[in-house]
Write a protein that holds these residues in place. Structure first.
Motif, PDB file in Angstrom:
ATOM      1  N   UNK A 140      94.400  38.141  34.386  1.00 25.78           N
ATOM      2  CA  UNK A 140      93.944  37.484  33.419  1.00 25.78           C
ATOM      3  C   UNK A 140      92.568  36.606  33.398  1.00 25.78           C
ATOM      4  N   UNK A 141      92.366  36.145  34.529  1.00 27.64           N
ATOM      5  CA  UNK A 141      91.117  35.222  35.012  1.00 27.64           C
ATOM      6  C   UNK A 141      89.804  36.123  34.628  1.00 27.64           C
ATOM      7  N   UNK A 142      89.984  37.596  34.924  1.00 31.12           N
ATOM      8  CA  UNK A 142      88.821  38.291  34.783  1.00 31.12           C
ATOM      9  C   UNK A 142      88.593  38.686  33.266  1.00 31.12           C
ATOM     10  N   UNK A 143      89.733  38.983  32.488  1.00 34.85           N
ATOM     11  CA  UNK A 143      89.469  39.736  31.070  1.00 34.85           C
ATOM     12  C   UNK A 143      89.340  38.437  30.121  1.00 34.85           C
ATOM     13  N   UNK A 144      89.785  37.251  30.546  1.00 36.10           N
ATOM     14  CA  UNK A 144      89.849  36.182  29.563  1.00 36.10           C
ATOM     15  C   UNK A 144      88.912  35.026  29.903  1.00 36.10           C
TER      16      UNK A 144
ATOM     17  N   UNK B 275      99.160  33.067  45.919  1.00 37.43           N
ATOM     18  CA  UNK B 275      97.933  32.933  46.157  1.00 37.43           C
ATOM     19  C   UNK B 275      97.027  34.044  45.324  1.00 37.43           C
ATOM     20  N   UNK B 276      96.451  33.641  44.353  1.00 39.31           N
ATOM     21  CA  UNK B 276      95.667  34.464  43.443  1.00 39.31           C
ATOM     22  C   UNK B 276      94.353  34.881  43.759  1.00 39.31           C
ATOM     23  N   UNK B 277      93.903  36.233  43.669  1.00 44.97           N
ATOM     24  CA  UNK B 277      92.821  36.716  43.937  1.00 44.97           C
ATOM     25  C   UNK B 277      92.368  37.380  42.664  1.00 44.97           C
ATOM     26  N   UNK B 278      90.971  36.878  42.195  1.00 49.08           N
ATOM     27  CA  UNK B 278      90.630  37.304  40.880  1.00 49.08           C
ATOM     28  C   UNK B 278      90.293  38.824  40.739  1.00 49.08           C
TER      29      UNK B 278
ATOM     30  N   UNK C 292      87.003  35.417  43.986  1.00 44.76           N
ATOM     31  CA  UNK C 292      87.605  34.122  43.957  1.00 44.76           C
ATOM     32  C   UNK C 292      89.022  34.191  44.153  1.00 44.76           C
ATOM     33  N   UNK C 293      89.316  33.277  45.072  1.00 50.60           N
ATOM     34  CA  UNK C 293      90.802  33.172  45.375  1.00 50.60           C
ATOM     35  C   UNK C 293      91.347  31.615  45.339  1.00 50.60           C
ATOM     36  N   UNK C 294      92.619  31.666  45.070  1.00 48.36           N
ATOM     37  CA  UNK C 294      93.108  30.514  44.626  1.00 48.36           C
ATOM     38  C   UNK C 294      94.223  30.227  45.821  1.00 48.36           C
ATOM     39  N   UNK C 295      94.061  29.288  46.524  1.00 49.69           N
ATOM     40  CA  UNK C 295      95.328  29.018  47.410  1.00 49.69           C
ATOM     41  C   UNK C 295      96.693  28.798  46.755  1.00 49.69           C
TER      42      UNK C 295
ATOM     43  N   UNK D  26      88.497  29.809  32.940  1.00 51.64           N
ATOM     44  CA  UNK D  26      89.600  31.023  33.369  1.00 51.64           C
ATOM     45  C   UNK D  26      90.480  30.603  34.586  1.00 51.64           C
ATOM     46  N   UNK D  27      91.637  31.146  34.459  1.00 53.54           N
ATOM     47  CA  UNK D  27      92.565  30.740  35.724  1.00 53.54           C
ATOM     48  C   UNK D  27      93.533  31.923  35.797  1.00 53.54           C
ATOM     49  N   UNK D  28      94.130  32.070  36.844  1.00 54.62           N
ATOM     50  CA  UNK D  28      95.233  32.981  36.722  1.00 54.62           C
ATOM     51  C   UNK D  28      96.392  32.772  35.895  1.00 54.62           C
TER      52      UNK D  28
END
Length: 451
Positions: A163-167, A189-192, A232-235, A173-175
């Motif tokens: 989602x973070x990539x295509x939107x 933990x999300x990675x784009x 990009x990584x989100x803890x 933009x976030x997960x």
């Protein structure tokens, strides 16, 4: 040896007689109207097709990872849209499982367009999982078979964010997070995902990701190259840990905007997610029989008679008025006269192509105007009155939506609403399951459906 009045019949006479009998029988078959039979299958008494115990360590565990087998790779995602969109997202997930040779783990459905107080609903209580598994040759696990739904243990997990990539046209933009992750106690933990997973040009607002681009992330080469890109990584929110995407359990956020070749591919005849997964997602026997009983009551069918062929309609108004822009709503939506014209076309096609007289018409709609419904009645059509049936009170908040979707899918013909995913799935089901006649009504301005 054949004789007639003491005389031997010639070979020519015998052949002529047999040919005549064959042609008479074949002609009778051609002239006989096509049958209309609902394909409701009970599950086998002892299912030997795919045992869940062959794909996990045992009963559900407090931590999901304790139940994963070392010799099996898995894939999962979570819904966070309306029910129909989540059905499509889960089918996309299962198709990804097919092409990555992984075992999919399916979450429960969450209510978004339905009353938010409705509890999560198990996938396998509405869709026939053994039948689906047998059709596609892959076993499906459900999350409650892997992790104890009552567990209070938070599991750390690294996942990819599509989602973070295509939107990225969104301001921030976030997960795409889902309440499912809270229910399952997953601390993610999300990675784009890399930009190359995009299917379409960055200039396209309806940006989709590619099935095979995402699938490649489940294999060592693309995975290692992608993780070397410093994405990009989100803890994780609970433990504040930064994790790379898991390889044992490959996971993504929302998988709705995914296609193989073209955006909005579920509308197209070649759609691989529909052909290899979606069309095999049949209803459970129990819920299909329940919907059939509702349809029969709506049509006043006597108990000793079979369910007659009918044309189902789905007209979505509701929030679609937001897409009318400057056009008045009564000019934006197709009038009932236009809907009736489409119904007549479907009835005529069924009559000429299949010899079916579908005189019954069942309307499903989110329209709330009583006058509109009075006009529906004046056309001789019927509908399921869920308030009078006390459907929510008896079965729960999910069931009106389920029953409507099943009634739509089991029409001999179908008429739906352009740009409604519920209509898209109903159309495809009627075509695939019943070889039915279908039409989709255009709307948005006066005369939009003229043809």
């Amino acid at each position: 040896m054949l004789h007639a009045k003491g005389r031997m019949l010639s070979l020519r006479t015998i052949c002529a007689a047999l040919t005549g009998a064959f042609l008479f029988g074949f002609g009778t078959l051609l002239l006989k109207p096509s049958s209309y039979i609902l394909d409701i299958q009970d599950p086998p008494a002892h299912s030997t097709i795919f045992s869940s115990q062959s794909y996990v360590q045992g009963p559900p565990t407090q931590r999901f990872r304790d139940n994963l087998r070392n010799d099996t790779k898995y894939i999962t995602s979570w819904g966070s849209a309306g029910w129909t969109n989540d059905v499509m997202s889960y089918a996309n997930l299962i198709y990804l499982a097919l092409i990555t040779e992984r075992t999919p783990i399916i979450p429960k459905f969450l209510s978004h367009h339905i009353d938010p107080s409705a509890p999560p609903f198990v996938f396998g209580e509405v869709f026939d999982v053994p039948r689906l598994s047998q059709a596609i040759g892959v076993h499906l696990l459900e999350w409650h078979e892997v992790k104890d739904p009552e567990s209070q243990v938070f599991d750390d997990l690294g996942c990819w964010s599509v989602w973070e990539t295509v939107q990225y046209h969104n301001p921030i933009p976030e997960p795409r997070r889902s309440r499912s992750q809270n229910y399952l106690k997953l601390d993610i933990s999300w990675t784009q995902t890399p930009a190359w997973v995009e299917l379409t040009s960055p200039s396209e607002r309806d940006n989709h990701a590619s099935f095979w681009s995402l699938a490649s992330l489940g294999f060592p080469e693309a995975r290692s190259k992608s993780l070397a890109l410093s994405l990009k990584n989100h803890p994780s929110p609970q433990h504040q840990v930064s994790l790379p995407p898991d390889d044992h359990l490959l996971c993504f956020d929302l998988l709705y905007f995914i296609s193989a070749h073209h955006t909005w591919e579920w509308e197209l005849d070649y759609s691989p997610a529909w052909r290899f997964v979606g069309q095999h997602m049949r209803w459970t026997a129990n819920i299909e029989r329940l919907a059939d009983a509702y349809a029969r009551r709506a049509m006043n069918v006597p108990a000793n008679e079979p369910t007659p062929p009918y044309v189902s309609i789905h007209i979505r108004h509701g929030d679609f008025h937001e897409q009318c822009n400057q056009v008045a709503v009564d000019q934006c939506f197709a009038p009932l006269s236009v809907i009736a014209r489409r119904v007549s076309e479907v009835q005529e096609e069924l009559r000429t192509r299949k010899g079916i007289e579908a005189t019954y018409v069942i309307m499903t709609s989110d329209e709330s105007d009583p006058e509109w419904w009075s006009e529906v009645r004046a056309l001789g059509w019927t509908w399921v009155d869920h308030a009078a049936e006390r459907t929510e009170e008896i079965y729960g908040k999910w069931h009106p939506v389920f029953i409507d979707a099943i009634i739509q899918s089991n029409g001999a013909g179908f008429v739906g609403t352009l740009r409604s995913t519920m209509s898209t799935l109903a159309r495809r089901r009627v075509q695939s399951w019943h070889d039915g006649a279908t039409r989709i009504i255009a709307w948005g301005w006066p005369g939009a459906d003229d043809h």
